[in-house]
Design a protein around this motif. Structure first.
Motif, PDB file in Angstrom:
ATOM      1  N   ASN A  20      -6.776  13.185   3.572  1.00 10.35           N
ATOM      2  CA  ASN A  20      -6.468  12.734   2.209  1.00 10.35           C
ATOM      3  C   ASN A  20      -7.247  11.480   1.824  1.00 10.35           C
ATOM      4  O   ASN A  20      -6.756  10.629   1.062  1.00 10.35           O
ATOM      5  CB  ASN A  20      -4.956  12.476   2.053  1.00 10.35           C
ATOM      6  CG  ASN A  20      -4.113  13.695   2.362  1.00 10.35           C
ATOM      7  OD1 ASN A  20      -4.462  14.806   1.975  1.00 10.35           O
ATOM      8  ND2 ASN A  20      -3.017  13.488   3.072  1.00 10.35           N
ATOM      9  N   TRP A  21      -8.460  11.351   2.359  1.00 14.62           N
ATOM     10  CA  TRP A  21      -9.212  10.114   2.131  1.00 14.62           C
ATOM     11  C   TRP A  21      -9.565   9.925   0.664  1.00 14.62           C
ATOM     12  O   TRP A  21      -9.569   8.791   0.161  1.00 14.62           O
ATOM     13  CB  TRP A  21     -10.470  10.072   2.987  1.00 14.62           C
ATOM     14  CG  TRP A  21     -11.182   8.750   2.830  1.00 14.62           C
ATOM     15  CD1 TRP A  21     -12.315   8.485   2.140  1.00 14.62           C
ATOM     16  CD2 TRP A  21     -10.744   7.491   3.362  1.00 14.62           C
ATOM     17  NE1 TRP A  21     -12.626   7.144   2.208  1.00 14.62           N
ATOM     18  CE2 TRP A  21     -11.677   6.507   2.948  1.00 14.62           C
ATOM     19  CE3 TRP A  21      -9.655   7.092   4.145  1.00 14.62           C
ATOM     20  CZ2 TRP A  21     -11.561   5.165   3.297  1.00 14.62           C
ATOM     21  CZ3 TRP A  21      -9.535   5.743   4.485  1.00 14.62           C
ATOM     22  CH2 TRP A  21     -10.482   4.799   4.066  1.00 14.62           C
ATOM     23  N   ASP A  22      -9.853  10.975  -0.048  1.00 10.87           N
ATOM     24  CA  ASP A  22     -10.184  10.844  -1.470  1.00 10.87           C
ATOM     25  C   ASP A  22      -9.027  10.207  -2.241  1.00 10.87           C
ATOM     26  O   ASP A  22      -9.239   9.347  -3.102  1.00 10.87           O
ATOM     27  CB  ASP A  22     -10.524  12.213  -2.075  1.00 10.87           C
ATOM     28  CG  ASP A  22     -11.846  12.750  -1.568  1.00 10.87           C
ATOM     29  OD1 ASP A  22     -12.687  11.920  -1.151  1.00 10.87           O
ATOM     30  OD2 ASP A  22     -12.045  13.978  -1.580  1.00 10.87           O
ATOM     31  N   MET A  23      -7.813  10.619  -1.904  1.00 10.16           N
ATOM     32  CA  MET A  23      -6.635  10.047  -2.551  1.00 10.16           C
ATOM     33  C   MET A  23      -6.461   8.585  -2.148  1.00 10.16           C
ATOM     34  O   MET A  23      -6.159   7.721  -2.974  1.00 10.16           O
ATOM     35  CB  MET A  23      -5.394  10.851  -2.179  1.00 10.16           C
ATOM     36  CG  MET A  23      -4.115  10.352  -2.840  1.00 10.16           C
ATOM     37  SD  MET A  23      -2.692  11.403  -2.505  1.00 10.16           S
ATOM     38  CE  MET A  23      -2.502  11.169  -0.735  1.00 10.16           C
ATOM     39  N   ILE A  24      -6.673   8.311  -0.855  1.00 11.46           N
ATOM     40  CA  ILE A  24      -6.567   6.937  -0.360  1.00 11.46           C
ATOM     41  C   ILE A  24      -7.584   6.043  -1.063  1.00 11.46           C
ATOM     42  O   ILE A  24      -7.268   4.924  -1.489  1.00 11.46           O
ATOM     43  CB  ILE A  24      -6.780   6.904   1.169  1.00 11.46           C
ATOM     44  CG1 ILE A  24      -5.588   7.541   1.890  1.00 11.46           C
ATOM     45  CG2 ILE A  24      -7.001   5.474   1.664  1.00 11.46           C
ATOM     46  CD1 ILE A  24      -5.795   7.753   3.374  1.00 11.46           C
ATOM     47  N   LEU A  25      -8.804   6.542  -1.201  1.00  8.37           N
ATOM     48  CA  LEU A  25      -9.877   5.770  -1.822  1.00  8.37           C
ATOM     49  C   LEU A  25      -9.568   5.471  -3.284  1.00  8.37           C
ATOM     50  O   LEU A  25      -9.799   4.352  -3.768  1.00  8.37           O
ATOM     51  CB  LEU A  25     -11.199   6.521  -1.703  1.00  8.37           C
ATOM     52  CG  LEU A  25     -12.479   5.696  -1.847  1.00  8.37           C
ATOM     53  CD1 LEU A  25     -12.541   4.602  -0.795  1.00  8.37           C
ATOM     54  CD2 LEU A  25     -13.703   6.595  -1.731  1.00  8.37           C
ATOM     55  N   TYR A  81       0.832  -1.213   0.000  1.00  6.12           N
ATOM     56  CA  TYR A  81       0.000   0.000   0.000  1.00  6.12           C
ATOM     57  C   TYR A  81       0.863   1.258   0.000  1.00  6.12           C
ATOM     58  O   TYR A  81       2.011   1.241   0.481  1.00  6.12           O
ATOM     59  CB  TYR A  81      -0.904   0.012   1.226  1.00  6.12           C
ATOM     60  CG  TYR A  81      -1.962  -1.068   1.200  1.00  6.12           C
ATOM     61  CD1 TYR A  81      -3.216  -0.815   0.662  1.00  6.12           C
ATOM     62  CD2 TYR A  81      -1.698  -2.336   1.712  1.00  6.12           C
ATOM     63  CE1 TYR A  81      -4.192  -1.798   0.639  1.00  6.12           C
ATOM     64  CE2 TYR A  81      -2.667  -3.324   1.692  1.00  6.12           C
ATOM     65  CZ  TYR A  81      -3.916  -3.062   1.159  1.00  6.12           C
ATOM     66  OH  TYR A  81      -4.865  -4.047   1.124  1.00  6.12           O
ATOM     67  N   PRO A  82       0.321   2.352  -0.496  1.00  7.30           N
ATOM     68  CA  PRO A  82       1.040   3.636  -0.460  1.00  7.30           C
ATOM     69  C   PRO A  82       1.262   4.116   0.977  1.00  7.30           C
ATOM     70  O   PRO A  82       0.613   3.646   1.913  1.00  7.30           O
ATOM     71  CB  PRO A  82       0.101   4.591  -1.218  1.00  7.30           C
ATOM     72  CG  PRO A  82      -0.841   3.715  -1.968  1.00  7.30           C
ATOM     73  CD  PRO A  82      -0.973   2.454  -1.173  1.00  7.30           C
ATOM     74  N   GLN A  83       2.154   5.086   1.114  1.00  4.29           N
ATOM     75  CA  GLN A  83       2.541   5.589   2.426  1.00  4.29           C
ATOM     76  C   GLN A  83       1.351   6.077   3.256  1.00  4.29           C
ATOM     77  O   GLN A  83       1.295   5.860   4.467  1.00  4.29           O
ATOM     78  CB  GLN A  83       3.560   6.726   2.259  1.00  4.29           C
ATOM     79  CG  GLN A  83       4.328   7.071   3.533  1.00  4.29           C
ATOM     80  CD  GLN A  83       5.220   5.939   3.988  1.00  4.29           C
ATOM     81  OE1 GLN A  83       5.782   5.219   3.179  1.00  4.29           O
ATOM     82  NE2 GLN A  83       5.337   5.769   5.300  1.00  4.29           N
TER      83      GLN A  83
END
Length: 399
Positions: free
Chosen positions: A384-389, A326-328
Motif C-alpha cells: 500500500n505504498w502509494d496510499m502511504i505516500l 500518522y495513519p495506521q
C-alpha cells in the motif's frame, strides 16, 4: 553457447567415458585448447597475419614462441601456452598480464567470505570443490582488493528525500593497538520515496555515542539527504539533540519495544505480565488523546511501585507518541526499529564465526559483502505504498 550435438557425439565416441572424472578431465583439456586458440587469434589480429601464413614482405614483428602459464580454474589447475612476439608488445586481452585465477574464482572466494567463512575455511573449500591449491594469504589479498568498492559504496551519493530512516548500532570485538576492544558498527537503513529499503551506510567507531551519530548524520547530509520525515531510533541518550542539530524539521520516533524493555528491567517477575499488558494499552490506543488517558491510568496503578518506569514514559512522551500523528499503515512501519534489528540478526549469522576482528576494515569488508547479499532479496516495496505516500504528502503540506 551450446556445443553442436554432432561434435559432442564425436567426443563421446572417441573418449569412451566410464566416469564423470574422465568427463571433467576432458572439459579441462578443452578449456586449455580453446583458451590457447583465443590467444593465437589475438596474436593474428595484432600482427596482421595468421600463424602459418606466408608473406611476401618482411613483417615488422613476428611470433617468438610462447610462455607457459598455470591458471587456477573451477576445473582445477590448467597449463596454457601464451604466445610471444619478437618486440614483446603483445599482451593478452582475455587474460590480465599477471592473472592466475580465471572463471570467477575470485568472485566465489568473496562469496564464501560474505557468508562468514574464514580465510582458512575458504582455502579448504576451494581445494575440495575445485581441486585448486591456494594459500590463505592469497585469499586475504583477494578480499583486500574490495576495499576501494567498500569506500566507494560508503561515500556514494544518496537520494534527497527519505520518508523514514532507522538508526541502530551492533557491537563487535576488534583488535586495536594490541588490545581487544568493543566497537560499534553504526548502521543506517532508509525507506526511499519508492517504498524500498536501502542500507545507506555502515560506519565503524568506538562504543555507541550520540557524538558519533552526529558525525553519521552530517555524513548523510553531505551525501545528499536533505529531507527526512521521521527518524526511528532507540533510547540512546543524546540521540534527539544530534538529530535536531542536523535535521531540525524531522520527526523522531523512539522505538516502543526498546522503551518497554527499559521500563520492565526492574519490574518484579510476579507483576511483569500485567505491567506489560497495561503498557500495551498505551501504545495501541486509537490516538494520542486516548493514549494519554491510558498513561494516567498506568501512573495511578504502577507509579508507587515503579516510579522510574512511569517517569521515563512521561519525560519521553514527545518522541514516544510521534507515530500517533500518522495513519495506521504508517504506524506499523515506524513505531519500532524491528526492521533494522532484523538486519542485525542477518549480520550476526554471517559474523558469528568471527569472535574477534583483526581491524576495523576487516569488519567493514564483511558487513559490506553481507549487505550486498542481503539487499539482493529486497525486491518488494512496502504494501500500500502509494496510499502511504499520498498520506505523507498531505502531512508534509500541513506541517
Amino acid at each position: 553457447m551450446k556445443l553442436p550435438k554432432e561434435l559432442i557425439k564425436e567426443i563421446v565416441k572417441e573418449q569412451k567415458f566410464t566416469s564423470t572424472n574422465q568427463i571433467m578431465e576432458t572439459i579441462k583439456e578443452m578449456f586449455s585448447d580453446i583458451l590457447e586458440e583465443v590467444l593465437q587469434c589475438e596474436m593474428d589480429e595484432q600482427l596482421g597475419y595468421e600463424k602459418h601464413q606466408r608473406r611476401s614482405d618482411e613483417p615488422n614483428n613476428y611470433r617468438n614462441g610462447s610462455t607457459k602459464r598455470k591458471l587456477k580454474t573451477q576445473f582445477g589447475e590448467v597449463e596454457v601456452d601464451v604466445p610471444r612476439d619478437r618486440k614483446g608488445s603483445y599482451e593478452p586481452q582475455i587474460l590480465d598480464k599477471y592473472q592466475r585465477n580465471v572463471d570467477g574464482l575470485e568472485e566465489k572466494i568473496l562469496s564464501l567470505y560474505a557468508h562468514g567463512m574464514s580465510t582458512r575455511d575458504i582455502q579448504e573449500q576451494v581445494k575440495d570443490l575445485y581441486n585448486v591449491e591456494i594459500s590463505s594469504e592469497l585469499v586475504s589479498k583477494i578480499i583486500e582488493k574490495i576495499m576501494p568498492q567498500v569506500n566507494e559504496w560508503q561515500s556514494r551519493p544518496l537520494e534527497a528525500y527519505y520518508p523514514f530512516i532507522f538508526m541502530d548500532a551492533i557491537h563487535y570485538k576488534i583488535r586495536d593497538n594490541h588490545q581487544i576492544v568493543s566497537k560499534a558498527a553504526y548502521v543506517v537503513l532508509g525507506i526511499n520515496n519508492e517504498g524500498y529499503k536501502q542500507i545507506l551506510g555502515i560506519w565503524v567507531g568506538g562504543n555507541e555515542s550520540s557524538k558519533f551519530w552526529l558525525g553519521v548524520l552530517n555524513d548523510l547530509k553531505t551525501r545528499g539527504v536533505k529531507i527526512v520525515n521521521l527518524f526511528c531510533v532507540d533510547g540512546l541518550s543524546g540521540f534527539r539533540e544530534a538529530i535536531q542539530a542536523v535535521y531540525p524539521f524531522a520527526g523522531i520516533q523512539r522505538c516502543i519495544i526498546h522503551q518497554i524493555r527499559s521500563s520492565t528491567k526492574y519490574v518484579s517477575y510476579k507483576h511483569i505480565k500485567e505491567f506489560v499488558a497495561d503498557l500495551k494499552k498505551i501504545y495501541t490506543s486509537i490516538n494520542e488523546e486516548f493514549a494519554l488517558e491510558r498513561l494516567l491510568e498506568f501512573k495511578e496503578k504502577w507509579g508507587k511501585d515503579y516510579p522510574s518506569a512511569v517517569k521515563s514514559w512521561e519525560e519521553n512522551w514527545d518522541i514516544l507518541s510521534t507515530f500517533f500523528a500518522y495513519p495506521q499503515e504508517i504506524r506499523k512501519i515506524i513505531y519500532t526499529t524491528n526492521i533494522i534489528e532484523g538486519l542485525h540478526r542477518q549480520f550476526r549469522k554471517v559474523t558469528k564465526t568471527k569472535s574477534i576482528f583483526p581491524n576495523d576494515d576487516s569488519l567493514r569488508k564483511m558487513l559490506y559483502l553481507a549487505s550486498q547479499n542481503i539487499t539482493k532479496k529486497w525486491t518488494m516495496r512496502y504494501r500500500n505504498w502509494d496510499m502511504i505516500l499520498s498520506q505523507l504528502e498531505i502531512l508534509n503540506q500541513t506541517s
